[in-house]
Design an enzyme around this catalytic site. Structure first.
Site, PDB file in Angstrom:
ATOM      1  N   GLN A 136       0.825  -1.199   0.000  1.00  0.00           N
ATOM      2  CA  GLN A 136       0.000   0.000   0.000  1.00  0.00           C
ATOM      3  C   GLN A 136       0.865   1.258   0.000  1.00  0.00           C
ATOM      4  OE1 GLN A 136      -3.307  -0.159  -0.728  1.00  0.00           O
ATOM      5  NE2 GLN A 136      -2.586  -2.271  -0.943  1.00  0.00           N
ATOM      6  N   HIS A 187       1.655   3.001  -3.252  1.00  0.00           N
ATOM      7  CA  HIS A 187       0.616   3.678  -4.031  1.00  0.00           C
ATOM      8  C   HIS A 187       0.766   5.197  -4.027  1.00  0.00           C
ATOM      9  CE1 HIS A 187      -2.190   0.857  -5.702  1.00  0.00           C
ATOM     10  NE2 HIS A 187      -2.322   0.196  -4.574  1.00  0.00           N
ATOM     11  N   HIS A 205      -7.905  -1.798   4.231  1.00  0.00           N
ATOM     12  CA  HIS A 205      -7.476  -3.190   4.118  1.00  0.00           C
ATOM     13  C   HIS A 205      -6.983  -3.678   5.481  1.00  0.00           C
ATOM     14  CE1 HIS A 205      -6.477  -1.446   0.048  1.00  0.00           C
ATOM     15  NE2 HIS A 205      -7.239  -2.462  -0.321  1.00  0.00           N
TER      16      HIS A 205
END
Lengths: 444, 444
Positions: free
Chosen positions: B259, B262, B329
Site C-alpha cells: 500500500q 501507491h 485493508h
C-alpha cells in the site's frame, strides 16, 4: 390550473420532456455560509451551537440544557391522548416489522479454487437523526428515520431538533421515545449537522446522519459526506397517480392533494385514459381545496406543478412515462396493479390497487416514507436498514488456493508497475522477487 | 522512520488517538473551480469538453474523436501478451463470480393484517465509470468498477479516461473491453464527471458515477451527487497488518509496502506482539526499499505515515485498535484469523491467514478492491452490485387490510395537520372528510 398533456397530441414528446425535467426547487447557493458554520462548530464546539441557536432560533441554551432531559420526554408522552399514542405505537410496530425483512444476510462460501470468501454486514456504531423544526411537525418522520437504525442494531441514536423560540412539539419527543432514540439535542440547521458529524464537548460524533431539512441542512449534509455517511438529499415531495375511470374522483383528488399539501413546490400528477374522469378529478380537487386547511399550499402546488396526462392505453403507455418521471410515490389505482407495476422500473415506492392510498404508507404501511425525490428513484432507494450498516468483505486463501490464483495476481501487479504488490504474492509462492519485472516491456 | 507505539506506555491512549485521527490528505478547496467547470459543460456541452481537454490534457479533440473507436480497442487488445490477457480474464471471471453472490433478492410477503408488502431490486439504466489518467495505469480498477455494474444488469456502461498528450494505455482499453464497457470517452477531470452527470451532444447522461480520481474529480462527484448516484469519495490507500512472529518478516514487509507504494500519503501499519519481530519487519522494509521501483513513494509513505504498534496480547487488544482505525485493508496473519476477525467491526476488506496477501485481493481474489478509506469503513462499504441498483418498496392493501390499519393513519395525519392525507384514507373507509379535525386540539 394544472398542466394538461395528451399523448395523442403531436407535440406530446417534447412537452412531456420539458415537464419531466423541469427543476422545481433550484438549489440555493448557501455553500459558503454552511462552510463557515461548520468551521465554527469544529473550532468552538458547544459555544458555537449556543451562539448560533440564540441567533437563528431565539433560544438561550447552555451546555447543560443543550440536551432535552428525560423528564421533558416523559411529560410530552403524558400530554398526548391515548388514541394518538396507540396510533404511533401501531406505526412503530409495523415499520419495525417491515424493516426486519430488509436486514441483509452475511454470506461465506468456498469456490472451486479452494478460496474462501464472502461478506459480513454489521451496524454502524452511532447514527444521528435530523428533525426539522418550524410549523411542520412530523412524528412519523422520526419513526421512519430512527426505526431502521434500531432494526439495523445501531447502539446509539442521537437526534437534533431546532426549537424556535424554545418550542418543541410533544409529538416529536414522544415519537423519538417510542423509536428508542437515546439522546435529543435542541439544535438545528447546519450547526446541528456539524455537531453530529464532528462532535462537540456535549454531542459525541456519529457515523451516519439522516433526516430531512432546509437548504442549509441539505448543503451541510453534502459537505460532511465522507466524514460520515448520509442519506440522499431530499427535495420537495411528489406523487404520480395512475387511475382508470373506475375510481371515485374525490378519492383520487385526495390522493393528489396529499402530496400537494406538503409544499408549494410539491408535485401531483394524474395519468388516466378517460378525459371525462380527468375532468371530474380536477373538479373534485377544486372542491376539496375549498375546505382544506392547507389550501394555500396545496392550491399553489396543484396550479404550478400539477399535471393531468391523458393517454390512450393506460397499460401500454404508463410504464415509459412513469420511468421518465421516476416519481417518489407511485399509486396504481387499477385492477391489475401488479401487472402494471411489472412494466415500471423507476419509482421510490409503489402503492398497488384501489385500496392503498399513499397516505397509509406515510404512516402505518410498513415500508419507509423517506424516499428519493426529483427523479432520483432512477438510482436511489428509500431509507432502509442498510443505510445504517456496512459490509466488510472477507478473503481467505489456503496455500493451495494461493498457488492457483497467485501467479495471475503477480502478472497483473507487474503490468501495473506495482512491484511490492507482486513481491507480497511472489514471496509467498516461493518465488524470488524480480525487482526489474515491471520495467520489462515484455511483461506487458 | 515509522511511528512506534507501545500499548504498555503510559501515554499510549493519547498518542494512538492522535495517530488514528490525523488527516493525511486535507481536502483541497477546489469547489469554486469545479463549480465553474460543471456550469460550462452544462451550458456548452461538447465544446466545453473539447476546450478543457485542450487546456488540461494538451489533446486536440472533435465531437467525432471524443469517443474511442472500436478499432483502437481491438488494436489495444492485440498489443498485449497472452499471459497478461489471461490474467485479466481470470480476474474478470473471479470478480464477476464473487459479485453474483452479492446480488440482493427482492421480497414480497403478506402480514397478519392481510397487507401485502415488499421490495424490488432493479439495476439503474446507465452507469459511468471514471478512470484516472497519468502515470498510474490500473486496469484492475476498470474491472472492479465495471463488473459490478454488469453483474447488476446495467444495460449501458460509459467510461471516461483522460488522455494526457493523446496517450491512452492499451491495458485500460483492454480491461474495459473485457468488462463489457459500451462507450469510452477521452476526457477527464471535473469536465468528465459533468458530462456523465448532465450529458452533452455526444455523451448521454448516466444514473450512477463511480471510480477514483484527483481532488477535482472527487469534488465534482460531490457536487453532482443528487443529480446522479456516486460511490464514496476515495482517499489515499491504507493497510493494517496484524502479525504474530510466526510470519516471514520479508513477507509482512512486502504487505506493508504494497500500500505504501501507491502514494506518499498512503498508510501502512503493523500491529504485532513481538518487539524483535517488529524490528525484523522494519529492517526488511528497508531492504525491500533498496530495490523497489517505486521506492521514493513507498519510503515517503512509510516514513511519514507508517506505524508499528506493539501490543501485549494480540488477540485481546487488536479488535479495539482496529475499530478505531477502521482500515481500508485489514490483513490478519495469525493462526486463528477467523476468530480474530470476529472481534473486529470496522474494516473495508479483511484478508485472513498467512497465505492471503492483500495484493491477491487487489487483482484476482474476487471481492471488490474499491473500498472505504480514511476511517469511512465505520459506515461505508466497498463498491458492490447494489451501488448500481435501487430498491422500490411495494404496498398493497386489501379492503379489509385498509379497514384494519387505515384508522391509525387518519389519526396520525390529523395529529400532523395533514388533512388531505387523512381524507385520502377516510374516504376509502367510507368516512366523511372532517375538514376541521386537524384544528381540533383534542385530536392530539
Amino acid at each position: 390550473m394544472p398542466l394538461k398533456l395528451n399523448s395523442r397530441d403531436a407535440n406530446f414528446t417534447e412537452r412531456f420532456r420539458a415537464f419531466a425535467t423541469a427543476e422545481r426547487a433550484p438549489a440555493a447557493d448557501v455553500a459558503d455560509t454552511v462552510r463557515r458554520i461548520i468551521a465554527r462548530v469544529r473550532a468552538e464546539g458547544d459555544a458555537a451551537l449556543i451562539d448560533l441557536t440564540r441567533q437563528f432560533d431565539r433560544t438561550e441554551l447552555t451546555a447543560e440544557t443543550l440536551r432535552v432531559p428525560q423528564g421533558d420526554i416523559r411529560a410530552a408522552r403524558k400530554s398526548l391522548n391515548r388514541k394518538t399514542l396507540e396510533a404511533l405505537e401501531l406505526a412503530a410496530d409495523r415499520i419495525s416489522a417491515f424493516h426486519e425483512s430488509e436486514v441483509p444476510k452475511s454470506r461465506r462460501f468456498t469456490d472451486a479454487a479452494g478460496v474462501s470468501m464472502g461478506f459480513r454486514w454489521l451496524p454502524v456504531d452511532a447514527a444521528g437523526l435530523y428533525v426539522p423544526g418550524g410549523t411542520a411537525v412530523y412524528p412519523s418522520s422520526v419513526l421512519m428515520n430512527a426505526l431502521p437504525a434500531k432494526v439495523a442494531g445501531v447502539k446509539r441514536l442521537a437526534m437534533t431538533v431546532p426549537t424556535p423560540d424554545g418550542h418543541i412539539d410533544p409529538l416529536i419527543l414522544t415519537a423519538a421515545d417510542i423509536a428508542g432514540v437515546d439522546e435529543i439535542y435542541r439544535v438545528g440547521g447546519a450547526q446541528a449537522i456539524a455537531a453530529l458529524a464532528f462532535g462537540t464537548e456535549t454531542v459525541a460524533p456519529v457515523d451516519v446522519i439522516t433526516g430531512p431539512g432546509n437548504a442549509y441542512v441539505a448543503e451541510a449534509k453534502r459537505q460532511v459526506f465522507g466524514q460520515v455517511g448520509i442519506d440522499s438529499i431530499a427535495g420537495p415531495s411528489e406523487i404520480l397517480v395512475v387511475s382508470d375511470k373506475a375510481n371515485d374522483p374525490a378519492v383520487i383528488a385526495a390522493d393528489l392533494l396529499s402530496q400537494a399539501e406538503h409544499d408549494p413546490v410539491a408535485q401531483a400528477v394524474l395519468i388516466t385514459d378517460d378525459a371525462d374522469f380527468a375532468a371530474r378529478v380536477e373538479a373534485a380537487v377544486a372542491e376539496h381545496l375549498e375546505t382544506l386547511p392547507r389550501r394555500d399550499i396545496a392550491a399553489a402546488s396543484w396550479a404550478q406543478w400539477g399535471a393531468i396526462i391523458l393517454v390512450e392505453d393506460l397499460i401500454a403507455e404508463t410504464g415509459t412515462l412513469v420511468d421518465r418521471l421516476a416519481p417518489e410515490h407511485l399509486a396504481l389505482a387499477v385492477d391489475d396493479a401488479e401487472a402494471l407495476a411489472d412494466t415500471i422500473a423507476h419509482a421510490g415506492a409503489i402503492f398497488l390497487g384501489r385500496h392503498t392510498p399513499e397516505a397509509v404508507g406515510d404512516y402505518v404501511g410498513g415500508p419507509n416514507h423517506v424516499l428519493p425525490t426529483g427523479r432520483q428513484a432512477r438510482f436511489a432507494s428509500g431509507l432502509g436498514v442498510t443505510d445504517f450498516m456496512k459490509r466488510s468483505t472477507m478473503l481467505h486463501c489456503s496455500r493451495d488456493g494461493l498457488d492457483l490464483i497467485g501467479p495471475a495476481a503477480v502478472t497483473l501487479a507487474d503490468a501495473e508497475g506495482l512491484d511490492a504488490h507482486a513481491r507480497s504474492v511472489a514471496l509467498r509462492l516461493g518465488q524470488a522477487p524480480a525487482s526489474d519485472r515491471s520495467s520489462d516491456p515484455a511483461a506487458r
